[in-house]
Design a protein around this motif. Sequence first.
Motif, PDB file in Angstrom:
ATOM      1  N   GLY A   1     112.109  39.447  51.158  1.00  0.00           N
ATOM      2  CA  GLY A   1     111.535  40.727  50.709  1.00  0.00           C
ATOM      3  C   GLY A   1     112.273  41.182  49.468  1.00  0.00           C
ATOM      4  O   GLY A   1     113.318  41.796  49.549  1.00  0.00           O
ATOM      5  N   PHE A   2     111.725  40.833  48.304  1.00  0.00           N
ATOM      6  CA  PHE A   2     112.472  40.990  47.050  1.00  0.00           C
ATOM      7  C   PHE A   2     112.220  42.302  46.313  1.00  0.00           C
ATOM      8  O   PHE A   2     111.080  42.757  46.220  1.00  0.00           O
ATOM      9  N   PHE A   3     113.286  42.827  45.725  1.00  0.00           N
ATOM     10  CA  PHE A   3     113.202  43.778  44.634  1.00  0.00           C
ATOM     11  C   PHE A   3     113.844  43.081  43.434  1.00  0.00           C
ATOM     12  O   PHE A   3     114.862  42.389  43.592  1.00  0.00           O
TER      13      PHE A   3
ATOM     14  N   ALA B   1     116.949  43.361  48.593  1.00  0.00           N
ATOM     15  CA  ALA B   1     117.113  44.643  47.904  1.00  0.00           C
ATOM     16  C   ALA B   1     117.913  44.460  46.620  1.00  0.00           C
ATOM     17  O   ALA B   1     117.738  45.211  45.662  1.00  0.00           O
ATOM     18  N   LEU B   2     118.793  43.455  46.605  1.00  0.00           N
ATOM     19  CA  LEU B   2     119.611  43.178  45.419  1.00  0.00           C
ATOM     20  C   LEU B   2     119.109  41.942  44.658  1.00  0.00           C
ATOM     21  O   LEU B   2     119.839  41.349  43.862  1.00  0.00           O
ATOM     22  N   GLY B   3     117.872  41.529  44.941  1.00  0.00           N
ATOM     23  CA  GLY B   3     117.319  40.385  44.226  1.00  0.00           C
ATOM     24  C   GLY B   3     117.784  39.045  44.756  1.00  0.00           C
ATOM     25  O   GLY B   3     117.628  38.022  44.085  1.00  0.00           O
ATOM     26  N   ALA B   4     118.354  39.039  45.966  1.00  0.00           N
ATOM     27  CA  ALA B   4     118.786  37.770  46.561  1.00  0.00           C
ATOM     28  C   ALA B   4     117.731  37.287  47.551  1.00  0.00           C
ATOM     29  O   ALA B   4     117.017  38.088  48.146  1.00  0.00           O
ATOM     30  N   GLY B   5     117.645  35.984  47.732  1.00  0.00           N
ATOM     31  CA  GLY B   5     116.747  35.408  48.717  1.00  0.00           C
ATOM     32  C   GLY B   5     117.467  35.342  50.053  1.00  0.00           C
ATOM     33  O   GLY B   5     118.170  34.380  50.332  1.00  0.00           O
ATOM     34  N   GLY B   6     117.289  36.382  50.849  1.00  0.00           N
ATOM     35  CA  GLY B   6     117.937  36.430  52.164  1.00  0.00           C
ATOM     36  C   GLY B   6     116.919  36.157  53.249  1.00  0.00           C
ATOM     37  O   GLY B   6     115.817  36.688  53.211  1.00  0.00           O
TER      38      GLY B   6
ATOM     39  N   ILE C   1     107.624  38.505  50.011  1.00  0.00           N
ATOM     40  CA  ILE C   1     107.065  39.749  49.464  1.00  0.00           C
ATOM     41  C   ILE C   1     107.886  40.149  48.239  1.00  0.00           C
ATOM     42  O   ILE C   1     109.106  40.003  48.237  1.00  0.00           O
ATOM     43  N   GLU C   2     107.199  40.614  47.207  1.00  0.00           N
ATOM     44  CA  GLU C   2     107.881  41.295  46.105  1.00  0.00           C
ATOM     45  C   GLU C   2     107.421  42.746  46.076  1.00  0.00           C
ATOM     46  O   GLU C   2     106.223  43.018  46.113  1.00  0.00           O
ATOM     47  N   PHE C   3     108.401  43.659  46.052  1.00  0.00           N
ATOM     48  CA  PHE C   3     108.106  45.075  45.900  1.00  0.00           C
ATOM     49  C   PHE C   3     108.379  45.447  44.449  1.00  0.00           C
ATOM     50  O   PHE C   3     109.517  45.307  43.981  1.00  0.00           O
TER      51      PHE C   3
END
Lengths: 423, 173
Positions: A225-227, A130-135, A195-197
């Motif tokens: 799951g990236f933003f 959600a914050l652009g980190a690869g979690g 995934i990129e949203f």
Amino acid sequence: MGMTMAERVLAKASGRDRVTAGEFVVARIDLALLHDIFAAQVFSMLKAVGVDQLLEPDRTVVVIDHLVPAPTAEAATVHQQIRDDVARLGIGAFYDAGQGICHQLLPERGHVRPGALIVGTDSHSTSYGALGAGGTGIGTSDMVYALATGSLWFRVPQTVRFELTGELEPGVSWKDVILYLAGEFGADAAQYKSIEFGGPAVAKADMSSRLTVANMAVEMGAKFGFFAADQVTNAYLVEHGGQGSEPFGPDPDATYEAVHQISLSDLSPQIALPHQVDRVAPVSVAEGIAINQAFLGSCTNGRIEDLRAAAKVLEGKRVARGVRLLVAPASQEVLREATRTGILATLIDAGATILAPGCGPCFGGHGGLLGPGERCIGTHNRNFPGRMGSADAEIYLASPATVAASAIAGVISDPRQLEAGDE
Amino acid sequence: MSSQANGVGNVLRGRVWKFDHDVSTDVLSPGAYAIDPVEVRMLHVLESVNPAFASQVEPGDVIVAGRNFGCGSSRETAPENLKALGVACVCAESFARIFMRNAVAVGLPVLVCSGVHAAFENDDVGEIDLASGRVNNTDSGGELQGDSLPEEMRAILAAGGILALLKSQSGAG
């Protein structure tokens, strides 16, 4: 050719100019998260392999959130071990029981930075996207390896991108969006993938909504799951930790395995039916099904925005006779804010039972389990058989507004119907 | 590493337990027993879908399953429980990524094989060659080609799991 967000994160973490999907890399871990189900085990496994100190204790966060307050003497004993080990290993970032759920605390307390590679002993570590980190979630053995060496192997994943357009109707939330995507594309749609949203609709989504969506990316099988980090991210970071960030996103010419264009304008409230997260239908399909319990909380939907959305529906109303409404704020900060704003009083006046900030009922640990034949509608993220106690219970997953509307009616209800009935 | 990886190239042969799609970690390792020792956890493996499994599975048996095996949480207890029961290999249409990663980490062989779910019934005997990815049903005579694991993952399996690898690396270093 440019890189996706997954490729950018893994390239940076492995000290490379570029990496490509399919490659194996050994990547440096920026942050490692452990919670109370696995922390004690990881620490004793470390000891067993002869590791007495962490390579980077300042890159490790430990949270006691699953079994809080300790429901059994065994859990209390595990917590004691964790506290001892945290002190012994010099881990500074430690959140003891009652502070909140790990996936709420890490963003809220400023531990998550865009572009970072974060591993956690919890599958919902995808939340940090959600914050652009690869979690991403890993198991205990991999965590031992990561803590001992500071790095871990990864296969660079392919990326599926969702381009989201349009406006959500009133009464429809981003929980409905991620349930819809899971239903439409399936629980294994992003198996081994990232995934990129993106798209214009995403730019308007607040951080709470992004956390809900990234959290459930793993329910589509995703590794990340990236933003993209944008001005919403920057504002959130400044508010939670003080330091803002530059934008971080995919390269414009990144290569995707698939790009799906989806308009959110016609979306209705969605519900995941028992016993699969991707068995999703419009709420109208399940309307009228009687429930025994309604649960508002979890790392998916336990934030102040979620409590507010439920309170808006519950204001001046009472939970139906025979229905238990359980509310677990995602953190102490959320609880404090809910108290300050009167949201908590609204929930209590409606008949809600307030639980300690934590994971309890969502993972079937304690604090609101189900008996055989019982039905629960909740804002959480999984409805597998036995998830919340009896394997013969049924779990439905929906948005905070839908859960609140159902709690009032005693049967599964579309929150928009309730609002329409008031007018 | 590559020569070690060949060490798991032996052919496994075992009785098949068949499961459907989306077998979750809540089913493989129920949350209620999350912090119990493996001796307790292993008694509850798959009990909500096949109550006989945990008591009747024998060392060397193999699991054949549909899509998305091991979906759900990051709990390593899911593959660890199967390994403790003596399951020799899980062969599925696809795996949830964390389960697959954890299986490799604990040294439980896994193989992705398209068509395997339809090709086996309970109590068939399966032959699985991890190195080549070849899967045989010795009862029906059917033969399938799975995706052999990448060399990097087979190297970890060959070492006996990632902690064994860590020990050998720190020993060497």
